[in-house]
Design a protein around this motif. Structure first.
Motif, PDB file in Angstrom:
ATOM      1  N   LYS A 277       1.591  -4.006   0.520  1.00 40.35           N
ATOM      2  CA  LYS A 277       1.082  -5.001   1.459  1.00 40.35           C
ATOM      3  C   LYS A 277      -0.162  -5.663   0.860  1.00 40.35           C
ATOM      4  O   LYS A 277      -0.702  -5.200  -0.147  1.00 40.35           O
ATOM      5  N   GLU A 278      -0.601  -6.717   1.475  1.00 40.82           N
ATOM      6  CA  GLU A 278      -1.697  -7.498   0.908  1.00 40.82           C
ATOM      7  C   GLU A 278      -2.963  -6.670   0.694  1.00 40.82           C
ATOM      8  O   GLU A 278      -3.709  -6.891  -0.263  1.00 40.82           O
ATOM      9  N   TYR A 279      -3.202  -5.721   1.582  1.00 44.30           N
ATOM     10  CA  TYR A 279      -4.441  -4.956   1.498  1.00 44.30           C
ATOM     11  C   TYR A 279      -4.287  -3.691   0.646  1.00 44.30           C
ATOM     12  O   TYR A 279      -5.222  -2.909   0.516  1.00 44.30           O
ATOM     13  N   GLU A 280      -3.107  -3.451   0.060  1.00 40.77           N
ATOM     14  CA  GLU A 280      -2.871  -2.264  -0.753  1.00 40.77           C
ATOM     15  C   GLU A 280      -2.932  -2.602  -2.240  1.00 40.77           C
ATOM     16  O   GLU A 280      -2.713  -3.755  -2.639  1.00 40.77           O
ATOM     17  N   THR A 281      -3.197  -1.593  -3.048  1.00 40.92           N
ATOM     18  CA  THR A 281      -3.268  -1.780  -4.494  1.00 40.92           C
ATOM     19  C   THR A 281      -2.295  -0.843  -5.183  1.00 40.92           C
ATOM     20  O   THR A 281      -1.736   0.082  -4.573  1.00 40.92           O
ATOM     21  N   ILE A 282      -2.113  -1.052  -6.477  1.00 41.74           N
ATOM     22  CA  ILE A 282      -1.191  -0.241  -7.251  1.00 41.74           C
ATOM     23  C   ILE A 282      -1.611   1.227  -7.284  1.00 41.74           C
ATOM     24  O   ILE A 282      -0.797   2.123  -7.505  1.00 41.74           O
ATOM     25  N   SER A 283      -2.895   1.472  -7.024  1.00 39.88           N
ATOM     26  CA  SER A 283      -3.380   2.863  -7.017  1.00 39.88           C
ATOM     27  C   SER A 283      -2.823   3.662  -5.842  1.00 39.88           C
ATOM     28  O   SER A 283      -2.923   4.881  -5.810  1.00 39.88           O
TER      29      SER A 283
END
Length: 452
Positions: A45-51
């Protein structure tokens, strides 16, 4: 990998395949069989990162490891040599793989079996699929703990409990069915008694039927134990026998010891020595027997063709229950091993020995039985090595010199045939002492070097 495995399959946005090396990494396979690569597609989602990848993919990863471990009988875990996350706009389709489902273990083609397994998983609805992955995860944990226990001897109790959880989980799955059938039989019984013995009719009959049904139901439904559920499960899967029923009884005792705790201190020990006092004391079968048994239950429940050969081989060595064993040794006459039926063979080859070792049968009750087979099966190494503990106990607890000489001849024959499962009688002496059996006569033979 520790074996030659070739695999490729796709399951719920997870791609599993064998590779010779890991791209862009200088990691060598420890056994020259390459690696199993698991690729999992997930969205951010927009607020998530690959980490966040580890958290978002973990449920699917564990599910896939459960499938991998089960079909290969290998304890795959999350502690792999390499993990990486990256953006692939087209997901797994971006790999452009033209492979089809395949599974080979050391050149044995098991592709059909894998396809059947995947079909069962993909065809299961949400709740049922969740149950499948739960069963596989419990089994994988048991397999992992079993493997770790081979070296450390730390996890026998925990591995036993994990395997048992599979039986418990599946048994509980039939609770409602058992209750429904029980109530149906109660209602039929109550109506028959009230109608045909007490001659009740009309509203009075209906009232009494309801009262008595509820009364009996409250008593009997509380009697549905975990043993009842597991045995019902085995009956449904056509795995219920005298042998498996007895095994379940022992397993429940072991489970209760581990789950609820008990005093574990012993003032004796045997090889291999353990780092903690064990909770599981009754070693009816090796842990790998339990692994295969539980795997067979899962396979039969899912109607998939895994662990058939392993189960057939193991099933030949399962012993019958105490009553069947006592019945066999109390016969007026005995037959040679070639003419015995299946039950009698299981008594001869380890069953009676187990019940003597666990004090369920007194050695005096087996006097005639062993006297016959010592006279007629002295060259039968299977008989000798599967009854070696009982023969020593008999040697200690009788005063018949003729029989004593025959048992001593059996000891010498065991050494001649090199079929002592303890390697040396000295180690057997320690083992019997651990179970609180006297071994004075055996110790004399060892001290005088008449046997090793």
């Amino acid at each position: 990998m520790t074996r030659d495995i070739e695999i490729w399959f796709y399951l719920d946005k997870c791609l599993v395949e064998t590779v010779k090396n890991i791209e862009d990494e200088e990691i060598e396979a420890p056994f020259d069989f390459g690696f199993i690569k698991v690729s999992i597609e997930f969205s951010l989602k927009e607020y998530e990162t690959i980490s966040n990848a580890g958290m978002l993919t973990r449920p699917k990863y564990l599910a896939v490891l459960g499938v991998l471990s089960f079909i290969s009988d290998e304890p795959f875990d999350v502690f792999g040599p390499h993990t990486r996350s990256f953006v692939q706009p087209n997901g797994l389709e971006g790999f452009n793989s033209n492979s089809t489902t395949k599974f080979k273990v050391e050149n044995v083609d098991l592709t059909y079996e894998l396809k059947e397994f995947l079909s069962e998983i993909n065809g299961a609805k949400g709740h049922e699929q969740s149950l499948i992955f739960s069963l596989l995860d419990r089994w994988r944990k048991g397999r992992y703990l079993e493997k770790e226990n081979e070296q450390s001897l730390l996890y026998l109790d925990e591995a036993t409990l994990s395997y048992f959880h599979v039986l418990e989980l599946l048994g509980n799955n039939y609770s409602n069915e058992i209750t429904s059938k029980l109530i149906e039989k109660i209602e039929t019984l109550v109506d028959d008694v009230n109608s045909n013995l007490l001659f009740l009719t009309g509203d009075h009959l209906e009232q009494k039927n309801s009262e008595k049904t509820n009364l009996i139901k409250s008593v009997w439904t509380s009697e549905i134990s975990i043993a009842s559920k597991i045995n019902y499960l085995l009956k449904k899967l056509d795995l219920y026998t005298k042998e498996t029923a007895f095994w379940v009884k022992v397993l429940i005792d072991q489970r209760n010891s581990v789950a609820h705790g008990r005093r574990v201190h012993y003032d004796k020990a045997i090889f291999p020595v353990r780092p903690f006092f064990p909770l599981v004391f009754d070693d009816l079968y090796p842990l790998e027997y339990l692994r295969v048994f539980v795997a067979k239950v899962i396979s039969r429940y899912l109607d998939i063709p895994f662990y058939n050969e392993e189960w057939e081989e193991l099933n030949e060595w399962l012993i019958v229950d105490l009553n069947t064993t006592k019945s066999n040794i109390n016969h007026e006459s005995f037959e040679s091993s070639e003419n015995l039926n299946d039950d009698a063979k299981k008594v001869l080859y380890g069953g009676l020995n187990y019940f003597i070792l666990t004090n369920k049968i007194d050695i005096k009750e087996a006097h005639r039985f062993y006297e016959y087979y010592l006279n007629n099966e002295i060259n039968n190494d299977d008989f000798l090595c599967s009854n070696i503990e009982a023969l020593v106990i008999l040697y200690e607890y009788q005063d018949d010199q003729k029989l004593s000489d025959k048992i001593f001849s059996a000891f010498r024959k065991i050494e001649e045939l090199d079929c002592n499962p303890y390697l040396r009688f000295r180690d057997l002496m320690y083992y019997l002492d651990y179970y609180n059996f006297e071994t004075n006569n055996l110790e004399k033979l060892i001290s005088t070097k008449e046997i090793k």
